[in-house]
Design an enzyme around this catalytic site. Sequence first.
Site, PDB file in Angstrom:
ATOM      1  N   SER A   1     -20.773  -9.500  16.494  1.00  0.00           N
ATOM      2  CA  SER A   1     -22.122  -8.999  16.732  1.00  0.00           C
ATOM      3  C   SER A   1     -22.121  -7.988  17.882  1.00  0.00           C
ATOM      4  O   SER A   1     -21.587  -8.271  18.967  1.00  0.00           O
ATOM      5  CB  SER A   1     -23.011 -10.209  17.078  1.00  0.00           C
ATOM      6  OG  SER A   1     -24.286  -9.822  17.477  1.00  0.00           O
TER       7      SER A   1
ATOM      8  N   SER B   1     -32.887   0.962  19.060  1.00  0.00           N
ATOM      9  CA  SER B   1     -34.218   1.540  19.273  1.00  0.00           C
ATOM     10  C   SER B   1     -34.622   1.697  20.717  1.00  0.00           C
ATOM     11  O   SER B   1     -35.620   2.348  21.008  1.00  0.00           O
ATOM     12  CB  SER B   1     -35.253   0.672  18.579  1.00  0.00           C
ATOM     13  OG  SER B   1     -35.410  -0.522  19.299  1.00  0.00           O
TER      14      SER B   1
ATOM     15  N   HIS C   1     -34.917   0.749  12.482  1.00  0.00           N
ATOM     16  CA  HIS C   1     -35.419   1.967  13.130  1.00  0.00           C
ATOM     17  C   HIS C   1     -34.889   3.227  12.451  1.00  0.00           C
ATOM     18  O   HIS C   1     -34.871   4.297  13.068  1.00  0.00           O
ATOM     19  CB  HIS C   1     -35.078   1.947  14.620  1.00  0.00           C
ATOM     20  CG  HIS C   1     -35.820   0.863  15.335  1.00  0.00           C
ATOM     21  ND1 HIS C   1     -37.126   0.999  15.760  1.00  0.00           N
ATOM     22  CD2 HIS C   1     -35.473  -0.423  15.612  1.00  0.00           C
ATOM     23  CE1 HIS C   1     -37.540  -0.132  16.309  1.00  0.00           C
ATOM     24  NE2 HIS C   1     -36.554  -1.020  16.223  1.00  0.00           N
TER      25      HIS C   1
ATOM     26  N   LYS D   1     -42.568  -0.342  10.241  1.00  0.00           N
ATOM     27  CA  LYS D   1     -42.405   0.769  11.184  1.00  0.00           C
ATOM     28  C   LYS D   1     -42.609   2.083  10.415  1.00  0.00           C
ATOM     29  O   LYS D   1     -43.747   2.443  10.138  1.00  0.00           O
ATOM     30  CB  LYS D   1     -41.087   0.640  11.930  1.00  0.00           C
ATOM     31  CG  LYS D   1     -41.046  -0.693  12.728  1.00  0.00           C
ATOM     32  CD  LYS D   1     -39.867  -0.834  13.628  1.00  0.00           C
ATOM     33  CE  LYS D   1     -39.636  -2.250  14.132  1.00  0.00           C
ATOM     34  NZ  LYS D   1     -40.625  -2.784  15.063  1.00  0.00           N
TER      35      LYS D   1
ATOM     36  N   THR E   1     -42.449 -20.203   2.469  1.00  0.00           N
ATOM     37  CA  THR E   1     -43.518 -19.454   3.144  1.00  0.00           C
ATOM     38  C   THR E   1     -44.295 -18.644   2.110  1.00  0.00           C
ATOM     39  O   THR E   1     -43.720 -18.185   1.104  1.00  0.00           O
ATOM     40  CB  THR E   1     -42.916 -18.543   4.251  1.00  0.00           C
ATOM     41  OG1 THR E   1     -43.970 -17.995   5.014  1.00  0.00           O
ATOM     42  CG2 THR E   1     -42.060 -17.431   3.695  1.00  0.00           C
TER      43      THR E   1
HETATM   44  C1  LIG Z   1     -33.763  -3.720  15.509  1.00  0.00           C
HETATM   45  C2  LIG Z   1     -34.909  -4.524  15.018  1.00  0.00           C
HETATM   46  N1  LIG Z   1     -34.695  -5.384  14.002  1.00  0.00           N
HETATM   47  C3  LIG Z   1     -35.708  -6.144  13.514  1.00  0.00           C
HETATM   48  C4  LIG Z   1     -36.974  -6.059  14.038  1.00  0.00           C
HETATM   49  C5  LIG Z   1     -38.058  -6.910  13.457  1.00  0.00           C
HETATM   50  O1  LIG Z   1     -38.798  -6.168  12.547  1.00  0.00           O
HETATM   51  P1  LIG Z   1     -40.319  -6.560  12.264  1.00  0.00           P
HETATM   52  O2  LIG Z   1     -41.132  -5.903  13.327  1.00  0.00           O
HETATM   53  O3  LIG Z   1     -40.595  -6.059  10.891  1.00  0.00           O
HETATM   54  O4  LIG Z   1     -40.389  -8.051  12.365  1.00  0.00           O
HETATM   55  C6  LIG Z   1     -37.246  -5.195  15.087  1.00  0.00           C
HETATM   56  C7  LIG Z   1     -38.629  -5.102  15.637  1.00  0.00           C
HETATM   57  O5  LIG Z   1     -38.967  -4.491  16.558  1.00  0.00           O
HETATM   58  C8  LIG Z   1     -36.183  -4.402  15.592  1.00  0.00           C
HETATM   59  O6  LIG Z   1     -36.379  -3.559  16.610  1.00  0.00           O
END
Ligand SMILES: Cc1ncc(COP(=O)(O)O)c(C=O)c1O
Length: 406
Positions: free
Chosen positions: A137, A189, A217, A248, A277
């Site tokens: 990771s 991001s 992103h 986004k 869910t």
């Molecule tokens: C890199 C990254 N992965 C996943 C997510 C989660 O996405 P969501 O906002 O659709 O839950 C974010 C949210 O900011 C993110 O920055």
Amino acid sequence: MNYQHIFDQAIERLHEEGRYRVFIDILRNKGAFPNARCFAGHNGPKPITVWCSNDYLAMGQHPKVIEAMEEALHDVGAGSGGTRNIGGNTHYHVELEHELADLHGKEGALLFTSGYVSNDATLSTLAKLLPGCVIFSDELNHASMIAGIRNSGCDKRVFRHNDLDHLEQLLAAEDRDAPKLIAFESVYSMDGDVAPVHAICDLAEKYNALTYVDEVHAVGMYGKRGGGITERDEAAHRIDIIEGTLGKAFGVMGGYIAADKKIIDCIRSYAPGFIFTTSLSPVLVAGVLASVKHLKASSEERDAQQLAAARLKALMAEANLPVMDSTTHIVPLMVGDPVRAKKISDILLAEYGVYVQPINFPTVPRGTERLRFTPGPAHSEEMMRELVAALVEIWDRLDLELRQAA
Ligand SMILES: Cc1ncc(COP(=O)(O)O)c(C=O)c1O
């Protein structure tokens, strides 16, 4: 046990560190983004300009998206009424999964209620299905990936950000036959840098590892059809699982993965975060469908966003503001202290009607607190000039460091 005292202390710690979170109370003005109204701490709504939205391409305001959502609402009503397995598998969901699979050149796709849930549910489930799996990771991976990896119960090895040598060292140290998964993001991001996707895939091939990339992103914004960095770099076929958000650049809400049919079938069948869910509202899915279809065919929004980001970076650099190196649409301005970052943000909002949220630990490492601007197609030259003039005035007022003039 004095529970109240413990909660008070927990909140007090946040105040002391300058990272107590204040949510700004706004309403966006439909059709006039980035204009919005701010309610917090003012007499009545005050007009503001939003500079930190992740509705990167203003698709949440796009007439096609709004119309599709209105139509769906009037046609099928508000909610899905169930899980995907029990009554909540609407035709909108099925159609959107086809669109997303096609967007990434994969056999299938699977929707989740958010990008967070898609990362958590997929990573935890996938690794549980691979006994003895080791997950590699990137150290800057998002909290939702870290949660998924932790919830998988697998061994994890964290490699230094985008550091291929370190990744290879860690891969080489493992048993050749152990299942392996490399998890990383395409666009990071908070800094705006990009992963070396092909080089990571080369290592994955060499060490027989699966690859998982978070394109949250990047989807909608990179590649000819908005398939993300993996489309732009022609690497999608080398990635086993591509994950994205619908909240986004696509402007609505939800998350997804795209992968081959077998993987999709496994996650669909084993992931509690998918199974137990209520599925996304068909109204939301209809909006996303319109957005994805539009961005597959139109590069206008992507091009305008890139121009806006380049222009804002140039204006900030000309003014010697400490704009960080970013090769993407993200424009981070380094402050390096949570209290000052909050102060700048407060002044911008109260005196200039500019809304940009300070970014603090744990979203970024301590000492690298910053303001993160996300200019898009609707931010005009005039707005940018006003923003930069305001920042220069505040930098001077608070005696903050400027960059050395070139
Ligand atoms: C890199 C990254 N992965 C996943 C997510 C989660 O996405 P969501 O906002 O659709 O839950 C974010 C949210 O900011 C993110 O920055």
